[in-house]
Write an enzyme that holds these catalytic residues in place. Structure first.
Site, PDB file in Angstrom:
ATOM      1  N   LYS A 110       0.913  -1.281   0.170  1.00  0.00           N
ATOM      2  CA  LYS A 110       0.303   0.103  -0.153  1.00  0.00           C
ATOM      3  C   LYS A 110       0.743   1.270   0.366  1.00  0.00           C
ATOM      4  O   LYS A 110       0.975   2.259  -0.558  1.00  0.00           O
ATOM      5  CB  LYS A 110      -1.066  -0.323   1.340  1.00  0.00           C
ATOM      6  CG  LYS A 110      -2.406  -1.203   1.194  1.00  0.00           C
ATOM      7  CD  LYS A 110      -3.119  -1.065   1.642  1.00  0.00           C
ATOM      8  CE  LYS A 110      -4.431  -1.679   1.853  1.00  0.00           C
ATOM      9  NZ  LYS A 110      -5.048  -2.460   1.878  1.00  0.00           N
ATOM     10  N   LYS A 189      -7.730 -12.216 -14.307  1.00  0.00           N
ATOM     11  CA  LYS A 189      -8.683 -13.266 -12.382  1.00  0.00           C
ATOM     12  C   LYS A 189      -9.934 -12.237 -12.622  1.00  0.00           C
ATOM     13  O   LYS A 189      -9.501 -11.128 -12.688  1.00  0.00           O
ATOM     14  CB  LYS A 189      -7.639 -12.613 -11.630  1.00  0.00           C
ATOM     15  CG  LYS A 189      -8.064 -13.475 -10.322  1.00  0.00           C
ATOM     16  CD  LYS A 189      -7.177 -13.051  -8.909  1.00  0.00           C
ATOM     17  CE  LYS A 189      -7.978 -13.154  -8.115  1.00  0.00           C
ATOM     18  NZ  LYS A 189      -7.358 -12.234  -6.917  1.00  0.00           N
ATOM     19  N   LYS A 192     -12.701  -6.671  -8.274  1.00  0.00           N
ATOM     20  CA  LYS A 192     -13.295  -5.682  -8.088  1.00  0.00           C
ATOM     21  C   LYS A 192     -12.074  -4.761  -8.491  1.00  0.00           C
ATOM     22  O   LYS A 192     -13.106  -3.854  -9.251  1.00  0.00           O
ATOM     23  CB  LYS A 192     -13.714  -5.151  -6.839  1.00  0.00           C
ATOM     24  CG  LYS A 192     -14.773  -5.577  -6.236  1.00  0.00           C
ATOM     25  CD  LYS A 192     -15.084  -5.505  -4.523  1.00  0.00           C
ATOM     26  CE  LYS A 192     -13.777  -5.410  -3.523  1.00  0.00           C
ATOM     27  NZ  LYS A 192     -13.845  -6.799  -2.717  1.00  0.00           N
TER      28      LYS A 192
HETATM   29  P1  ADP Z   1     -10.771  -9.144  -4.875  1.00  0.00           P
HETATM   30  O1  ADP Z   1     -10.149  -9.474  -5.996  1.00  0.00           O
HETATM   31  O2  ADP Z   1     -11.721  -8.776  -5.898  1.00  0.00           O
HETATM   32  O3  ADP Z   1     -10.862  -7.334  -4.338  1.00  0.00           O
HETATM   33  P2  ADP Z   1     -10.687 -10.071  -2.427  1.00  0.00           P
HETATM   34  O4  ADP Z   1      -9.442  -9.213  -2.378  1.00  0.00           O
HETATM   35  O5  ADP Z   1     -11.416  -9.303  -1.158  1.00  0.00           O
HETATM   36  O6  ADP Z   1     -11.314  -9.844  -3.923  1.00  0.00           O
HETATM   37  O7  ADP Z   1     -10.781 -11.295  -2.303  1.00  0.00           O
HETATM   38  C1  ADP Z   1     -11.704 -12.300  -0.829  1.00  0.00           C
HETATM   39  C2  ADP Z   1     -11.558 -13.548  -1.085  1.00  0.00           C
HETATM   40  O8  ADP Z   1     -11.598 -13.809  -2.680  1.00  0.00           O
HETATM   41  C3  ADP Z   1     -10.099 -14.010  -1.296  1.00  0.00           C
HETATM   42  O9  ADP Z   1      -9.010 -15.366   0.039  1.00  0.00           O
HETATM   43  C4  ADP Z   1      -9.590 -14.755  -2.520  1.00  0.00           C
HETATM   44  O10 ADP Z   1      -8.714 -16.072  -2.696  1.00  0.00           O
HETATM   45  C5  ADP Z   1     -11.048 -14.462  -3.405  1.00  0.00           C
HETATM   46  N1  ADP Z   1     -10.726 -14.582  -4.792  1.00  0.00           N
HETATM   47  C6  ADP Z   1     -11.314 -13.041  -5.016  1.00  0.00           C
HETATM   48  N2  ADP Z   1     -10.952 -13.398  -6.679  1.00  0.00           N
HETATM   49  C7  ADP Z   1     -11.132 -14.373  -6.680  1.00  0.00           C
HETATM   50  C8  ADP Z   1     -11.216 -14.944  -8.177  1.00  0.00           C
HETATM   51  N3  ADP Z   1     -11.118 -14.520  -9.348  1.00  0.00           N
HETATM   52  N4  ADP Z   1     -10.508 -16.340  -8.591  1.00  0.00           N
HETATM   53  C9  ADP Z   1     -11.031 -17.297  -6.941  1.00  0.00           C
HETATM   54  N5  ADP Z   1     -10.653 -16.811  -5.581  1.00  0.00           N
HETATM   55  C10 ADP Z   1     -11.038 -15.458  -6.114  1.00  0.00           C
END
Ligand code: ADP
Ligand code: TRP
Length: 321
Positions: A110, A189, A192
């Site tokens: 960050k 992937k 968000k």
């Molecule tokens: P984002 O990438 O949307 O910010 P987060 O980092 O908040 O998502 O992810 C929350 C949880 O969901 C994590 O444990 C992560 O491993 C899982 N996760 C998020 N996106 C994926 C994805 N595209 N495929 C598999 N697992 C995911």
């Protein structure tokens, strides 16, 4: 076994979150004593607008309950309803070497992105350690990005116990390895931060439109296609039955099928898959008080455990008496 995890109230849960992490977390409920909470104190480190935080917290609570959190069995609460955790965080802070926090990758990332860090962001892993240690957790299911925070927790707990006696339980992490990374609309992937998500609770016609936009290659209809290189097929794998999936695999390999056909079926299956959850969420939305009651009841149950640990920790360091 006591299982504990915290969920950031960031809103807009997507299909990647569900198949990548939540489904596994919810699955642990059947066999273990689960403690799951919404980490609103942690969310404050990014200074959200005051009106936002409670709204997002209740929203995430609705998402989890709708998706299968067992509110009878699992203790489910809002972190800030058990303020004792901040006192334990202070006791832990006083045995935490600065260097341990300076090495935390999440923090360093960050800062590298240009964020001017506040002390809360720096101390974030200590509060996370307090979350885990307060409830004597054995297992902490988290995504791989949280592994280091669990190592920090173990390190802090060992130092505390060395100084003051065997008060705290040393937790193990359980990294949630998604069977596969769920691809987003553009094939990266699903995340968000890439703006390529299908949200679980967005309107059905919007899900349909997004699925029709999924990026595919330009192989003509009549030619055979490789299902393992197709984003649509990767998503079909999550929601189609084994029989139907092998039919699609045949159609891909034998040619004569257009991606539009697969997308249409994917949209139907995806919408059907989440339909019961969507109905449950709509019901919760019209009864927000029931969600607040669930969180209040969870806080009461969590607080009983927290009071005991905190009393032991205070006594051990020599406070009160
Ligand atoms: P984002 O990438 O949307 O910010 P987060 O980092 O908040 O998502 O992810 C929350 C949880 O969901 C994590 O444990 C992560 O491993 C899982 N996760 C998020 N996106 C994926 C994805 N595209 N495929 C598999 N697992 C995911
Ligand atoms: N830091 C975690 C995340 O960003 C959320 C969290 C807070 C947590 N406290 C926790 C996770 C305790 C596991 C255990 O996802």
């Amino acid at each position: 076994m006591r299982v504990l995890s915290g969920i950031q109230p960031s809103g807009g849960l997507h299909v990647g979150n569900f198949f990548g992490a939540m489904r596994q977390q919810l699955g642990l409920q059947a066999e273990h004593d689960c403690f799951y909470f919404i980490a609103d104190y942690h969310a404050l480190t990014s200074n959200p607008a005051p009106g936002e935080i409670a709204k997002r917290t209740v929203g995430v609570a609705m998402d989890y309950i709708a998706l299968g959190l067992d509110t009878e069995k699992t203790v489910f609460w809002r972190q800030s309803d058990v303020p004792e955790v901040t006192e334990l965080a202070w006791l832990l802070s006083c045995v935490t070497p600065l260097g341990l926090l300076q090495r935390c990758v999440n923090y360093k990332d960050k800062v590298a992105q240009g964020l001017s860090p506040n002390h809360g962001l720096f101390a974030y892993p200590v509060l996370q350690a307090a979350d885990i240690l307060m409830y004597k957790s054995d297992l902490v299911p988290v995504g791989a990005d949280q592994k280091q925070h669990i190592e920090v927790t173990r390190d802090i707990a060992i130092r505390f116990n060395n100084n003051y006696g065997e008060i705290l339980t040393i937790p193990r992490e359980q990294i949630i390895e998604s069977a596969a990374i769920v691809p987003g609309l553009d094939g990266q992937k699903m995340s968000k931060s890439y703006g390529n998500t299908i949200e679980i609770f967005e309107p059905e016609d919007s899900i349909k439109k997004k699925i029709m936009r999924i990026v595919t290659d330009s192989t003509p209809v009549e030619e055979p296609k490789d299902p393992d290189k197709c984003n649509v097929f990767a998503l079909l794998k999550l929601v189609a039955s084994a029989d139907e999936l092998s039919e699609w695999e045949n159609k891909y390999r034998s040619g004569g099928m257009g991606y539009g056909e697969a997308k249409k079926r994917l949209a139907e299956l995806m919408i059907d898959y989440f339909k019961p959850f969507r109905e449950k969420r709509a019901h919760l939305e019209s009864n927000p008080d029931s969600v607040k009651e669930i969180l209040a009841d969870g806080a009461k149950r969590a607080r009983a455990v927290a009071a005991e640990t905190l009393a032991q920790a205070r006594k051990a360091v020599g406070l009160g008496g």
